[in-house]
Write an enzyme that holds these catalytic residues in place. Structure first.
Site, mmCIF file in Angstrom:
data_model
loop_
_atom_site.group_PDB
_atom_site.id
_atom_site.type_symbol
_atom_site.label_atom_id
_atom_site.label_comp_id
_atom_site.label_asym_id
_atom_site.label_seq_id
_atom_site.Cartn_x
_atom_site.Cartn_y
_atom_site.Cartn_z
ATOM 1 N N CYS A 120 0.826 -1.207 0.000
ATOM 2 C CA CYS A 120 0.000 0.000 0.000
ATOM 3 C C CYS A 120 0.864 1.262 0.000
ATOM 4 C CB CYS A 120 -0.932 0.018 1.209
ATOM 5 S SG CYS A 120 -0.085 0.015 2.803
ATOM 6 N N GLU A 128 -3.387 0.172 -4.058
ATOM 7 C CA GLU A 128 -2.596 -1.012 -3.713
ATOM 8 C C GLU A 128 -1.840 -1.448 -4.967
ATOM 9 O OE1 GLU A 128 -2.463 -2.880 -0.783
ATOM 10 O OE2 GLU A 128 -3.809 -1.553 0.339
#
Length: 485
Positions: free
Chosen positions: A432, A478
Site C-alpha cells: 500500500c 494497492e
C-alpha cells in the site's frame, strides 16, 4: 466496479526502483488541485513496456510541473470542510471522467475519528486533523462532508441536527445566539460529560478517539478509546455505564449500534493483548461476505477498508500466485486470513502468519465455519515464526508466498527467510506504500546473493506490477507485485 487495475510487465529492476523513487517527490501527485487540466486518457491510455508510472500515479496530471504542498491552515478561501476534504480526499472535486476510474462514495468500512480543538477552539470536537504536531497547529475538523466516509459512519459521528437557541444548556454552560449546527453523536456525548478529553497524555484528560466499523449488511461496531489516568475501578465503571446508556437509550440510540466496545489505553495504540477491548453491549464480532466466504472480524483485526475493492485485489493476487493442488501457500501478514482461505481449495495447504492474535482467531473461525480443513494459522512476528516454518518445506514441494505487510514493509529477517528458502519460487507482494521500506524490500529480494546480509538464495525477478485502486478520491492505490525465480 469496485476498483480498476492494469497489469504491466516489468523488465528492469533499476528502472522500476527509479520510478518508485519519483513518488516521494513533493508535488508529483495533486494534493491540492481545484481545476486540474489534461487528465484525459491518462489511466486508460497505452502503458509503455516496462513503465508503470502512468498506472500507479492514476491521478497525476500529464505534464504537470512539481509544486509545493500547500499549508491548509493559511488564509485560503473555502470552508474548513472544503479544506479538510482537500487533504483527505483531494480528488473530490473531479468528475468520473477526470478521475478515469470508478467513483465510489462511502466505501470505507472503518473510520477513525479524533478528538481535539476545533476551528472554534472547543477541545471536545470530533473529526479529522489538519496541521501537524510538529508545527503545533493541529485543528480537528468535522468530517461530515468527506466522500469516502459512509453515511452510517457519519450517523455515529455526525448524527443529528440540533437547533441551538439562546439559553440552551450544553455541558452546564449557555450557548449564545441562534444557529443551526450539525453536532456529532459522540461529540454531543463528550460535551455533556464532566470529564475532559485527552489531547496530550501528560496533560491529563480522558476521552479519546472513536472507531467505527461496518459491514455490507449495515451492522455497526463502535470502539471508544479512553485514558483512565488515575480513576478507580468504580469511577471507570460509572463512565462505561454512562456511555452505554447514551447509545442504548439516549440520543445515540439512533445509531442502532450492533456492538459498542470500550478500551482503556495509556498509549497511542494498544492491542487487545496490551489492553483488552471491553464489550459494553451487543455482538462481539461483525461478519462480512467475500469471495464466497463468511468472514469474522474482531475489533482489533485488520481488514481492507474497501470491501468491494478488496475482492478485486484478492482475485488479482489469486491469479498471480498460479497455485495448484501440489502447492503450499504461505500467507505472511495474513490478517483475517482471507487471501489464503479464498485459495485453500486450489492448494494442498495454507499456512498463515499474523501478529494480531484476534485476527488469527478470526481466521481459524472463518476456516472452520466454511469447512476449510487444510489451513493452519500462527500468531506472532513473521521474522520469528517464518524461518522455523520454512525449514520443513525444503523437501521439493512447491511453496508460493504471499506477503501483505503494513506500510512499514517487511522485517529484514523475513526477507532473509524468503530469499534463503529454495522451495519458494513465486512471491506475490501486496504493497500500500511502495516507496520507503517496501522499496528496500524489493531491492533485497532482487539483488545478487550477499553473504554479509545473509541473503544466500538466488534473487527474485520482478515480472508484473498490477495496481488495484481501493481508495477513490485519493491518489493512493494497492500495488500487487509478482516475483519469480
Amino acid at each position: 466496479m469496485a476498483g480498476l487495475k492494469r497489469r504491466v510487465p516489468m523488465h528492469s529492476l533499476r528502472y522500476f526502483i527509479s520510478m518508485v523513487g519519483l513518488f516521494s517527490k513533493s508535488g508529483l501527485l495533486p494534493w491540492y488541485a481545484r481545476n486540474p487540466p489534461g487528465w484525459s486518457q491518462l489511466f486508460l491510455g497505452t502503458v509503455c513496456k516496462g513503465d508503470f508510472t502512468h498506472v500507479i500515479a492514476t491521478k497525476c496530471q500529464k505534464g504537470q510541473k512539481s509544486q509545493k504542498k500547500p499549508s491548509h491552515l493559511g488564509p485560503l478561501d473555502g470552508s474548513w470542510q472544503e479544506r479538510l476534504a482537500d487533504v483527505v480526499t483531494p480528488l473530490w472535486r473531479l468528475s468520473y471522467e477526470e478521475q478515469l476510474k470508478p467513483v465510489i462514495n462511502g466505501y470505507r468500512n472503518k473510520s477513525t475519528f479524533s478528538v481535539n480543538r476545533g476551528p472554534d477552539g472547543n477541545p471536545k470536537t470530533v473529526g479529522y486533523y489538519l496541521g501537524t504536531w510538529r508545527d503545533g497547529n493541529i485543528v480537528c475538523v468535522r468530517s461530515n462532508n468527506l466522500k469516502n466516509i459512509p453515511e452510517k459512519h457519519s450517523q455515529v459521528a455526525q448524527g443529528m441536527d440540533y437547533w441551538w437557541w439562546h439559553g440552551w444548556i450544553e455541558a452546564g454552560r449557555p450557548i449564545e445566539g441562534s444557529c443551526a449546527a450539525v453536532i456529532q453523536y459522540y461529540e454531543v456525548f463528550l460535551r455533556q460529560s464532566p470529564l475532559e478529553p485527552c489531547l496530550v497524555f501528560h496533560e491529563g484528560g480522558y476521552w479519546r478517539e472513536l472507531i467505527v466499523r461496518t459491514n455490507s449488511q449495515g451492522h455497526t461496531m463502535a470502539i471508544i478509546t479512553f485514558h483512565p489516568q488515575k480513576l478507580s475501578q468504580e469511577e471507570l465503571h460509572v463512565q462505561k455505564e454512562t456511555v452505554k446508556e447514551f447509545f442504548i437509550r439516549g440520543p445515540g440510540a439512533a445509531c442502532d449500534l450492533t456492538s459498542l466496545y470500550f478500551q482503556e489505553s495509556t498509549m497511542t495504540r494498544c492491542s487487545h493483548q496490551q489492553s483488552p477491548y471491553q464489550l459494553l453491549f451487543g455482538e462481539p464480532y461483525i461478519f462480512e461476505e467475500l469471495l464466497s466466504l463468511k468472514i469474522r472480524i474482531s475489533p482489533d483485526a485488520f481488514f481492507q477498508i474497501n470491501t468491494a475493492g478488496a475482492e478485486m485485489l484478492y482475485r488479482t493476487v489469486g491469479e498471480l500466485t498460479g497455485v495448484n493442488s501440489d502447492t503450499i501457500l504461505l500467507d505472511i501478514c495474513c490478517g483475517t486470513g482471507v487471501i489464503g482461505l479464498s485459495l485453500a481449495q486450489h492448494t494442498s495447504q495454507v499456512l498463515g502468519i499474523e501478529l494480531v492474535e484476534q485476527a488469527v482467531e478470526d481466521a481459524r473461525w472463518t476456516a472452520a465455519f466454511n469447512g476449510i480443513t487444510n489451513s493452519e494459522f500462527h500468531t506472532g512476528r513473521a521474522e520469528k515464526i517464518l524461518p522455523g516454518l520454512l525449514k520443513s518445506k525444503e523437501d521439493g514441494q512447491s511453496v508460493v508466498a504471499v506477503v501483505n505487510p503494513a506500510r512499514a514493509g517487511l522485517h529484514y529477517k523475513v526477507i532473509q527467510a524468503i530469499r534463503n528458502c529454495r522451495a519458494i519460487r513465486t512471491l506475490v507482494f501486496v504493497s500500500c506504500k511502495l516507496h520507503g521500506e517496501s522499496t528496500r524490500n524489493v531491492i533485497e529480494l532482487c539483488c545478487p546473493p550477499d553473504p554479509a546480509k545473509k541473503l544466500l538464495g538466488e534473487p527474485f525477478v520482478l515480472q508484473q506490477a498490477v495496481p488495484v485502486d481501493l481508495f477513490p478520491h485519493t491518489p493512493h492505490c494497492e500495488l500487487v507485485l509478482l516475483f519469480t525465480r
